[in-house]
Design an enzyme around this catalytic site. Structure first.
Site, short mmCIF file in Angstrom:
data_model
loop_
_atom_site.label_atom_id
_atom_site.label_comp_id
_atom_site.label_asym_id
_atom_site.label_seq_id
_atom_site.Cartn_x
_atom_site.Cartn_y
_atom_site.Cartn_z
CG ASP A 130 71.93 57.64 67.99
OD1 ASP A 130 71.83 56.41 67.84
OD2 ASP A 130 72.67 58.17 68.83
CG HIS A 181 70.02 62.47 65.83
ND1 HIS A 181 69.04 61.51 65.74
CD2 HIS A 181 69.38 63.68 65.72
CE1 HIS A 181 67.86 62.09 65.59
NE2 HIS A 181 68.05 63.40 65.56
NE ARG A 207 51.87 63.31 58.71
CZ ARG A 207 51.54 64.39 58.00
NH1 ARG A 207 52.33 65.43 57.97
NH2 ARG A 207 50.41 64.43 57.33
N GLY A 209 68.80 71.30 65.22
CA GLY A 209 67.61 70.45 65.17
C GLY A 209 66.66 70.64 66.34
CG ASP A 241 60.71 69.18 66.74
OD1 ASP A 241 59.78 68.87 67.52
OD2 ASP A 241 61.22 70.32 66.74
CG ASP A 295 65.09 67.96 63.18
OD1 ASP A 295 66.21 68.48 63.08
OD2 ASP A 295 64.92 66.82 63.63
CG HIS A 304 64.85 67.24 68.61
ND1 HIS A 304 65.87 66.60 69.26
CD2 HIS A 304 65.22 67.30 67.31
CE1 HIS A 304 66.82 66.28 68.40
NE2 HIS A 304 66.44 66.69 67.21
#
Ligand SMILES: O=C(CO)COP(=O)(O)O
Length: 147
Positions: free
Chosen positions: A84, A11, A100, A59, A94, A64, A91
């Site tokens: 961050d 980020h 995950r 991203g 995302d 992402d 987002h």
């Protein structure tokens, strides 16, 4: 030795930290295949003078998710994602999805420099005999579902 693929994502407030860390470890990164989200990748390319970094979309514009898809397809060995913890991101779904999918597919993930250092200097990085265990989803994919 099989070439390992590393996805690099940061980020905005963490980009300098990531670029500095990769630059400090230039030699270790030299043999690795690098993927990055758009802006992170551009900064890495400019600062490392490496033009072989595979830059995906930014991203928030789908980058992402592109990295997540590559993880699901078995193309990424390590995710370094300096997200961050102090700034909300538009987002966020995302970001959660990327973390995950990395957990789902048993991919090593470093979310800060300390962890990234441990992983990059691990003997497993250069030992082809070590492969993280691939999860077996056959129970899930073969489950009985009525149509
Ligand atoms: O937003 C990001 C990760 O969630 C990073 O995207 P950029 O590298 O394009 O800034």
């Amino acid at each position: 030795m099989a070439v390992k693929s590393v996805a690099l994502v940061a980020h905005d407030n963490k980009k300098k930290e990531l670029v500095d860390w990769v630059a400090d470890n230039r030699t270790r990164f030299a043999p690795l295949k690098l993927y990055a989200t758009g802006t992170t990748g551009r900064l890495l390319r400019d600062n490392l003078e490496r033009n072989d970094i595979h830059c995906l979309l930014s991203g928030p514009l789908g980058g992402d998710q592109q990295i997540g898809a590559k993880i699901a397809e078995g193309e990424i060995d390590l995710l370094v994602f300096f997200w961050d913890p102090l700034e909300p991101q538009p987002h966020d779904p995302d970001i959660k999805a990327l973390l995950r999918i990395a957990a789902l597919w048993n991919i090593p993930v470093a979310c800060n420099r300390a962890t990234a250092e441990f992983i990059l200097t691990s003997a497993y990085m250069t030992d082809d005999r070590h492969q993280p265990k691939k999860p077996d989803f056959s129970d899930y994919t073969g489950r009985s579902v009525s149509a």
